[in-house]
Each structure stands twice: as C-alpha cells, then as structure tokens.
Design an enzyme around this catalytic site. Structure first.
Site, short mmCIF file in Angstrom:
data_model
loop_
_atom_site.label_atom_id
_atom_site.label_comp_id
_atom_site.label_asym_id
_atom_site.label_seq_id
_atom_site.Cartn_x
_atom_site.Cartn_y
_atom_site.Cartn_z
N ARG A 1 15.89 -5.24 -4.37
CA ARG A 1 15.05 -4.59 -3.36
C ARG A 1 15.94 -4.26 -2.17
NH1 ARG A 1 9.34 -6.10 -0.54
NH2 ARG A 1 8.68 -5.22 -2.53
N CYS B 1 -1.01 -1.39 -1.90
CA CYS B 1 0.06 -2.23 -2.48
C CYS B 1 0.20 -3.54 -1.72
CB CYS B 1 1.37 -1.45 -2.48
SG CYS B 1 1.84 -0.83 -0.85
N ARG C 1 0.87 -7.62 -10.24
CA ARG C 1 2.33 -7.48 -10.05
C ARG C 1 3.05 -8.44 -10.99
NH1 ARG C 1 4.58 -5.67 -5.62
NH2 ARG C 1 6.25 -5.23 -7.09
#
Ligand code: CP
Ligand code: NVA
Length: 339
Positions: free
Chosen positions: A106, A270, A322
């Site tokens: 990330r 999200c 997720r």
C-alpha cells in the site's frame, strides 16, 4: 481457472471470468469460515505486508486471511523499513522476494507496486495506491452479488472525488462486470480521459455503460447502488479541504439523494467515513468550515450519519468482505488448488 503466480495490481489485468472466479471463491471461503471448516491450504508459506500509508481494513484482512490459510505474516508500517529512504523499491523487491511467497503493498505510486511485481519474483497484491484499489472492488462486488444475486446490469453510481483510487477502480470493475456505472461529480473530478477511453472499450465487450454527470440527483435516479468515498484522500495536503468541500458538498449522500434511487437501493462506502463529530478530522472540519458550509457543521461530510446508520447501508458487511476476498486472492495466486 489458473491464477497461480499472478499479481493483482489493477483489475484491468483480469478478465470478467477471472474476477467472477475470485468473487465466487471468496463466497466459498466465507461459507467455510462461518461453518468452521478449516482451510489452511498454505501452511509453510509467508507473506509480507508493506504499508507506506495507514490502514485498518486492508491490513487486518491480509493478516487474518493469511492466518486462516495457515501462513506466517510480517507487517511493515510506514516507518518500519529501509524502503524509499536508504533502499530503492527495486532492491526491496529483490530482498523480500527471496524471503516471502507473496507481497502486499500500500503506498502512493502505482509504479512502485509495478516495480515490486517486476523484480520480486513472487505475486504482488496492490492494497491501495493513489491510482487504484483493486482488492476493495472485489469486496464491494461480493457484497453487491450477495444483495442482488448478480453484478451484470446493476445500476451503480459513485458520488464525490471520481478521479481518486476508488473512482478509478470502481469504473474499471463496473466496466469489466457489465454494470451501469455513473460518476456524479464536478467535471474536474471525473476520472482521466485516457482511463475512461480504456474502460469504454471494455464496456463494449461486456454490455456495461459508463456515464458522467455533474447533477447528483440525476446520478441517483433509479440506481441500485449509491457509493461514496472521502473527499480528501490519504497523502493529499490539509489545504485542499476547503476547495473540496466547495466543489463536493452538493454530492453528500443524504436521505434526499437516497430517496431518488430504487426502493431496494443500498449504500456503500469503502470506509473510513466521516459521518459525525467522533473523529479528529470530522471535528476539525466542522469547526473550521461549518460556518461557511452548514452542510458540514456536524462533521457529516461525504455521507450523513442517518444514511450510513440506515437499513440501506451495507458498509460493515462490505468491510468484512475485504477479508474473504483478500483471502481468495492470496489463495488463488499462491496455491495449486485451482491450477
Ligand atoms: N477501505 C480501506 O482500504 O480501508 P483501510 O484504509 O482501513 O485499509
Ligand atoms: N480514497 C481513499 C480510500 C481509502 C480506502 C484514500 O485513498 O484515502
């Protein structure tokens, strides 16, 4: 279906069938988890999670997913490694690839996740860059499939900053899966032309449609899914808040907007979301800009508290998904089960 050894950098690299396979595999793993059916298919493997930005969901999804599959996990946070300061991404890739079976990244640059993929020799998974967030889309689409039984033909509108990672990734995902995607945002916050063109080409082959409007009410009319994300993304400076509030306050997902949609519509986000005064940022924004823009005076920014707490909101199921979807991605790219 054989996804062994594949990277997940963007859903642009995956076919409709491959994406559907990952979603269906996620549903199977979710069922197994709920039923207590063990699925430690990857014992003796190890993965590393490289985070240049903070995370709750993505980090925990990778960690729990890896543990459930029997793997060892190393988490490296924004200040926890040499990468970027004393060591290049390319060198980091070649070091980690010799120790680990898979790498999650990330960060900021899509080119960094691409470099890790090119030089590590192991599958690399994009856990969010400024440009894309593909693992989030798999969770979102599993949630939509659970609610509506299908993805194809679903009318989906994204409200807000449509040129950020989420706007891009959702447009790509909708194009791939034959969905009807609308971005409701001011023109300067629409996805970039080149990506729209690529997605329009994909849409021709899947039956998807892509629409862009500056009118939030038009964007909400009759749709099945209303989706939004933060107005200012990780890595953007604090100074952009005022401009963003100015241009996006009409796109806040509130009960008026929800009423325009199909009666069975769902609300998605999200997360993390600003919907009250119980976060530092929510409080600061309300304090600083509430007198100029009463719509943000209660710390409700991209979505109102009423909407996110309503029966139409599926945000926490989405967050749980997720984990099931990320687990499916790791399993498909690391095991021989589906070869
Ligand atoms: N949605 C999402 O990626 O959340 P985190 O930043 O908590 O990982
Ligand atoms: N656009 C957001 C997504 C967070 C999951 C960000 O990049 O901060």
């Amino acid at each position: 279906m054989n996804l062994k050894g594949r990277h997940l950098l963007t859903l642009l690299d995956f076919t409709t069938e491959e994406i559907q396979f990952l979603i269906d595999l996620s549903a199977k793993l979710k069922f197994e988890k709920k039923e207590g059916i063990p699925h430690k298919h990857l014992t003796d493997k190890n993965v590393v999670l490289l985070f240049q930005k903070d995370s709750t969901r993505t980090r925990c999804a990778f960690e729990v997913g890896a543990f459930d599959l029997g793997m060892g996990v190393t988490y490296i946070g924004p200040t926890g490694s040499q990468m970027g300061k004393k060591e290049s991404v390319k060198d980091t890739a070649r070091v980690l690839g010799r120790m680990y079976d898979g790498i999650e990244f990330r960060g900021y640059l899509q080119s960094d996740v691409e470099t890790l993929a090119e030089f590590s020799g192991v599958p690399v998974w994009n856990g969010l860059t400024d440009q894309d967030h593909p693992t989030q889309i798999l969770a979102d689409f599993l949630t939509i499939q659970e609610k509506f039984g299908t993805l194809k033909g679903i009318k989906f509108t994204y409200f807000g900053d449509a040129r950020n990672n989420m706007g891009n990734a959702l447009m790509i995902g909708c194009a791939k899966m034959g969905m009807h995607f609308t971005a409701a945002a001011p023109k300067d916050l629409w996805p970039n032309e080149a990506l729209i063109e690529v997605c329009q080409e994909i849409a021709k082959t899947t039956g998807a449609t892509l629409k862009f409007t500056e009118d939030p009410v038009e964007g909400a009319k009759g749709v099945d899914v209303l989706y939004t994300d933060v107005w200012v993304s990780m890595g953007e400076p604090k100074e952009v808040w005022l401009d963003r509030i100015k241009s996006l306050n009409h796109y806040q997902v509130n009960s008026h907007l929800m009423k325009q949609a199909s009666p069975s519509a769902i609300f998605m986000h999200c997360l993390p979301a600003f919907h009250g005064l119980d976060t530092e940022v929510g409080k600061d924004i309300a304090h600083e800009f509430g007198h100029l823009y009463p719509v943000v005076s209660k710390g409700e920014l991209e979505v109102t508290n009423e909407v996110i707490e309503s029966n139409q909101s599926v945000v926490f199921e989405e967050a749980e998904n997720r984990m099931h979807t990320i687990k499916a991605v790791m399993l498909a790219s690391l095991s021989d089960l589906y070869v």
